[in-house]
Design a protein around this motif. Structure first.
Motif, PDB file in Angstrom:
ATOM      1  N   GLU A  94       1.062  -1.290   0.052  1.00  0.00           N
ATOM      2  CA  GLU A  94       0.151   0.244  -0.249  1.00  0.00           C
ATOM      3  C   GLU A  94       0.755   0.953  -0.227  1.00  0.00           C
ATOM      4  O   GLU A  94       2.004   0.873   0.688  1.00  0.00           O
ATOM      5  CB  GLU A  94      -1.075  -0.286   1.099  1.00  0.00           C
ATOM      6  N   ASP A  95       0.436   2.783  -0.618  1.00  0.00           N
ATOM      7  CA  ASP A  95       1.341   3.724  -0.782  1.00  0.00           C
ATOM      8  C   ASP A  95       0.173   4.556  -0.796  1.00  0.00           C
ATOM      9  O   ASP A  95      -0.687   4.650  -2.082  1.00  0.00           O
ATOM     10  CB  ASP A  95       2.241   3.702  -2.134  1.00  0.00           C
ATOM     11  N   THR A  96       0.288   5.731  -0.506  1.00  0.00           N
ATOM     12  CA  THR A  96      -0.667   5.852  -0.233  1.00  0.00           C
ATOM     13  C   THR A  96      -0.179   8.111   0.656  1.00  0.00           C
ATOM     14  O   THR A  96       0.468   7.521   1.721  1.00  0.00           O
ATOM     15  CB  THR A  96      -1.860   6.443   0.571  1.00  0.00           C
ATOM     16  N   ASN A 102      -5.495  14.685   9.419  1.00  0.00           N
ATOM     17  CA  ASN A 102      -6.105  13.354   9.628  1.00  0.00           C
ATOM     18  C   ASN A 102      -6.128  11.683   9.049  1.00  0.00           C
ATOM     19  O   ASN A 102      -6.883  11.306   9.402  1.00  0.00           O
ATOM     20  CB  ASN A 102      -7.919  13.589  10.389  1.00  0.00           C
ATOM     21  N   ASP A 103      -5.621  12.015   8.786  1.00  0.00           N
ATOM     22  CA  ASP A 103      -4.222  10.608   7.806  1.00  0.00           C
ATOM     23  C   ASP A 103      -4.829   9.165   9.052  1.00  0.00           C
ATOM     24  O   ASP A 103      -4.424   9.087   9.900  1.00  0.00           O
ATOM     25  CB  ASP A 103      -3.065  10.366   7.341  1.00  0.00           C
ATOM     26  N   PRO A 104      -6.213   8.189   8.792  1.00  0.00           N
ATOM     27  CA  PRO A 104      -5.907   7.101   9.396  1.00  0.00           C
ATOM     28  C   PRO A 104      -4.852   6.068   9.319  1.00  0.00           C
ATOM     29  O   PRO A 104      -5.235   5.527  10.541  1.00  0.00           O
ATOM     30  CB  PRO A 104      -7.130   6.763   8.960  1.00  0.00           C
ATOM     31  N   HIS A 105      -4.330   6.321   8.646  1.00  0.00           N
ATOM     32  CA  HIS A 105      -3.051   4.893   8.310  1.00  0.00           C
ATOM     33  C   HIS A 105      -2.329   5.519   9.725  1.00  0.00           C
ATOM     34  O   HIS A 105      -1.259   5.158  10.162  1.00  0.00           O
ATOM     35  CB  HIS A 105      -2.257   4.926   7.632  1.00  0.00           C
ATOM     36  N   SER A 106      -1.835   6.663  10.345  1.00  0.00           N
ATOM     37  CA  SER A 106      -1.146   7.255  10.885  1.00  0.00           C
ATOM     38  C   SER A 106      -1.744   7.339  12.851  1.00  0.00           C
ATOM     39  O   SER A 106      -2.923   7.697  12.849  1.00  0.00           O
ATOM     40  CB  SER A 106      -0.191   9.240  11.018  1.00  0.00           C
ATOM     41  N   ASN A 107      -0.435   7.124  13.224  1.00  0.00           N
ATOM     42  CA  ASN A 107      -0.612   6.689  14.918  1.00  0.00           C
ATOM     43  C   ASN A 107       0.505   8.131  15.303  1.00  0.00           C
ATOM     44  O   ASN A 107       0.609   8.193  16.720  1.00  0.00           O
ATOM     45  CB  ASN A 107       0.128   5.597  15.639  1.00  0.00           C
ATOM     46  N   VAL A 108       0.543   8.959  15.271  1.00  0.00           N
ATOM     47  CA  VAL A 108       1.187  10.059  15.130  1.00  0.00           C
ATOM     48  C   VAL A 108       0.021  11.354  15.720  1.00  0.00           C
ATOM     49  O   VAL A 108      -1.228  10.968  15.046  1.00  0.00           O
ATOM     50  CB  VAL A 108       2.010  10.789  14.675  1.00  0.00           C
ATOM     51  N   ARG A 118       2.736  10.808   3.596  1.00  0.00           N
ATOM     52  CA  ARG A 118       2.027   9.985   2.787  1.00  0.00           C
ATOM     53  C   ARG A 118       2.634   8.272   4.378  1.00  0.00           C
ATOM     54  O   ARG A 118       3.787   8.632   5.013  1.00  0.00           O
ATOM     55  CB  ARG A 118       3.729   9.771   1.828  1.00  0.00           C
ATOM     56  N   HIS A 119       1.818   7.254   3.731  1.00  0.00           N
ATOM     57  CA  HIS A 119       1.974   6.150   4.284  1.00  0.00           C
ATOM     58  C   HIS A 119       2.418   5.466   3.602  1.00  0.00           C
ATOM     59  O   HIS A 119       1.470   4.717   2.465  1.00  0.00           O
ATOM     60  CB  HIS A 119       0.735   5.915   5.050  1.00  0.00           C
ATOM     61  N   VAL A 120       3.069   3.701   3.991  1.00  0.00           N
ATOM     62  CA  VAL A 120       3.243   2.842   2.398  1.00  0.00           C
ATOM     63  C   VAL A 120       3.667   1.178   3.736  1.00  0.00           C
ATOM     64  O   VAL A 120       4.158   1.756   5.213  1.00  0.00           O
ATOM     65  CB  VAL A 120       4.513   3.185   2.244  1.00  0.00           C
ATOM     66  N   ILE A 141       5.950   8.515   6.600  1.00  0.00           N
ATOM     67  CA  ILE A 141       6.807   9.903   6.168  1.00  0.00           C
ATOM     68  C   ILE A 141       5.880  11.326   6.738  1.00  0.00           C
ATOM     69  O   ILE A 141       3.979  11.825   6.969  1.00  0.00           O
ATOM     70  CB  ILE A 141       6.718  10.600   4.627  1.00  0.00           C
ATOM     71  N   VAL A 142       6.951  11.727   7.953  1.00  0.00           N
ATOM     72  CA  VAL A 142       6.152  12.636   8.613  1.00  0.00           C
ATOM     73  C   VAL A 142       6.443  14.284   8.959  1.00  0.00           C
ATOM     74  O   VAL A 142       7.253  14.192   8.854  1.00  0.00           O
ATOM     75  CB  VAL A 142       5.882  12.268  10.190  1.00  0.00           C
ATOM     76  N   ARG A 143       5.499  15.065   8.516  1.00  0.00           N
ATOM     77  CA  ARG A 143       6.069  16.181   8.926  1.00  0.00           C
ATOM     78  C   ARG A 143       5.799  17.007  10.288  1.00  0.00           C
ATOM     79  O   ARG A 143       4.763  16.776  10.128  1.00  0.00           O
ATOM     80  CB  ARG A 143       5.847  17.130   7.326  1.00  0.00           C
TER      81      ARG A 143
END
Length: 503
Positions: A94-96, A102-108, A118-120, A141-143
């Motif tokens: 997966e590559d989004t 509010n990206d649901p893939h992130s746990n930050v 970006r989430h991979v 990838i977190v800013r």
């Protein structure tokens, strides 16, 4: 210390396409001054969601931008094998990409200054599939307010299932820190500089730097991160294409097979003063590539090809090919200690060749860093009496012409001395009637171009050219003085000096 500009050209790789750009890269690399934190447990504030990030290494880099860092991360995400040697390939599940914090893939922590761009999800596939497990991994990838982080988060069912090739961490991250955003009290901080860092959330305190090998891995990674980011800044692109003649999968499989058979034994039982780790693994790689090449070139209905290795040196390449069932022998001016360890099945001969008088009756001639013999190998192959005329494989090193003298070249933009010498050998072989191919080998050497020559159907087309070369050789070629003779001359002079002092 910064290197002098006049020395740059001698260091250019064969793949260089712009010597000015290459010189800028080298000047930038000379400024690499990393700081390692392997002997202390130093935690840093990354701006991410946890406070237990241990810093492992950092280095300032001048005049770079976050897009250069992101470009490097993109390559490393898509091809983990670039930085993790035991990995064969990377499967992207997966590559989004999203600017939505509010990206649901992130746990930050999701705030205006801290969000996933970006989430991979990827799977790392090892080379030794029968021994090592794959591992699934999330990459975010977190800013943040400090800059950008690439977080690598393993997803094993249990922490004990993390394979040997992966660090024992909850996660690790590469970071690009903007000027003044971290360690602002650092007196050595330059306003024009940014900082590259490596941080980790360890499974156990200190678990990432327990061994010297672990420490070397982090040192290598910060160095690669710095060099790759600097390379992106200069817009430099390597013009090297690997796996043109021999496919990557075939070569890798053969290399793993031969390494398992021979590497450990010869690394542990190497009698020479040279570094066995370099020569053993390099010769295993070359033998693997040659075997794959012969499997492609040879008619399966015929017997395995025969060979001679001219200037065979330590003879390990000959031994490996003999051990794999290929009949052939090696020739060098002087024998080596290791020759006695190969056994009777490895045919190695100590003799001085006069190339303009020499012929062979084999299918292939090999010249691996054979120095003054390299330009003669196409000529020898043309004159030899094998039924189909032998092909040749040469890996040039130090440039020599047909007289045996070292060559010098006027380097022009876009080429290096080594590149020009490779072109000289290719041109010489073509004029001798060979069809020529080139391959950049996957070996630990900057002199890594293999030139493969096979004769065309009209073997008499260039006989006049070859005859002229033979006449020139007979008049000008001077054989190298064997090292054993040089040593004896030195000893004799030393004895004469000692006698004169005594008198």
């Amino acid at each position: 210390h910064l290197m002098q500009s006049e020395n740059y050209e001698s260091q250019l790789g064969a793949e260089a396409t712009d010597t000015h750009t290459e010189a800028l890269r080298l000047a930038s690399f000379a400024k690499f001054k990393p700081t390692y934190y392997h002997d202390e447990l130093k935690c840093v504030s990354t701006g991410l969601d946890s406070n237990d990030w241990r810093i492992l290494a950092e280095a300032e880099i001048e005049d770079s931008e976050d897009l250069h860092f992101l470009s490097v991360m993109d390559k490393w995400i898509r091809e983990a094998e670039l930085i993790i040697p035991p990995i064969k390939n990377t499967e992207i599940v997966e590559d989004t990409s999203s600017s939505n914090h509010n990206d649901p893939h992130s746990n930050v922590n999701r705030s205006a200054t801290n969000y996933v761009i970006r989430h991979v999800c990827r799977v790392l596939v090892p080379k030794r599939k029968n021994k090592d497990p794959t591992i699934r991994e999330h990459v975010d990838i977190v800013r943040t307010k400090n800059g950008i982080f690439a977080r690598f988060i393993p997803q094993p069912a249990e922490t004990m299932e993390i394979p040997f090739y992966y660090p024992r961490v909850h996660e690790f991250a590469f970071g690009y820190i903007e000027s003044g955003s971290m360690d602002s009290d650092d007196k050595n901080h330059h306003e024009s500089s940014c900082k590259l860092i490596i941080v980790a959330r360890e499974l156990d305190t200190g678990s990432t730097t327990v061994t010297s090998k672990q420490c070397m891995i982090w040192k290598d990674l910060i160095k690669r991160l710095y060099k790759w980011t600097a390379t992106e800044r200069f817009g430099y692109q390597k013009r090297v294409l690997h796996d043109v003649i021999v496919g990557y999968d075939a070569y890798t499989a053969k290399y793993q097979e031969l390494k398992a058979k021979y590497a450990l034994h010869w690394v542990e039982n190497w009698p020479e003063q040279t570094d066995p780790r370099k020569f053993v693994y390099e010769d295993i790689a070359i033998a693997s590539w040659i075997i794959c090449l012969w499997q492609q070139k040879q008619d399966p209905q015929k017997q395995r090809p025969t060979f001679v290795d001219l200037g065979c040196g330590n003879g390990l390449l000959v031994h490996l090919l003999n051990s794999e069932g290929f009949s052939g022998y090696g020739i060098d001016q002087c024998s080596r200690k290791v020759w006695n360890n190969f056994g009777e099945d490895t045919d190695l001969r100590a003799q001085t060749l006069i190339p303009y008088e020499f012929t062979v009756d084999v299918d292939w001639i090999i010249g691996n860093h054979a120095d003054e013999l390299v330009p003669w190998i196409p000529v020898i192959a043309t004159r030899s009496s094998s039924a189909s005329r032998p092909g040749f494989i040469v890996i040039p090193c130090c440039p020599h012409d047909l007289s045996g003298s070292k060559m010098s070249f006027q380097v022009i933009p876009g080429q290096s001395k080594y590149h020009l010498y490779v072109n000289y050998i290719v041109d010489l072989a073509s004029k001798c009637g060979f069809g020529v191919e080139k391959e950049y080998l996957r070996i630990p050497s900057t002199k890594n171009v293999a030139i493969v020559g096979t004769l065309g159907t009209d073997t008499n087309a260039n006989s006049l050219f070859v005859d002229n070369l033979l006449q020139t050789g007979a008049q000008e070629f001077i054989a190298r003085v064997p090292d054993s003779v040089k040593n004896e001359i030195r000893l004799e002079k030393a004895r004469e000096r000692a006698k004169a002092l005594a008198d």
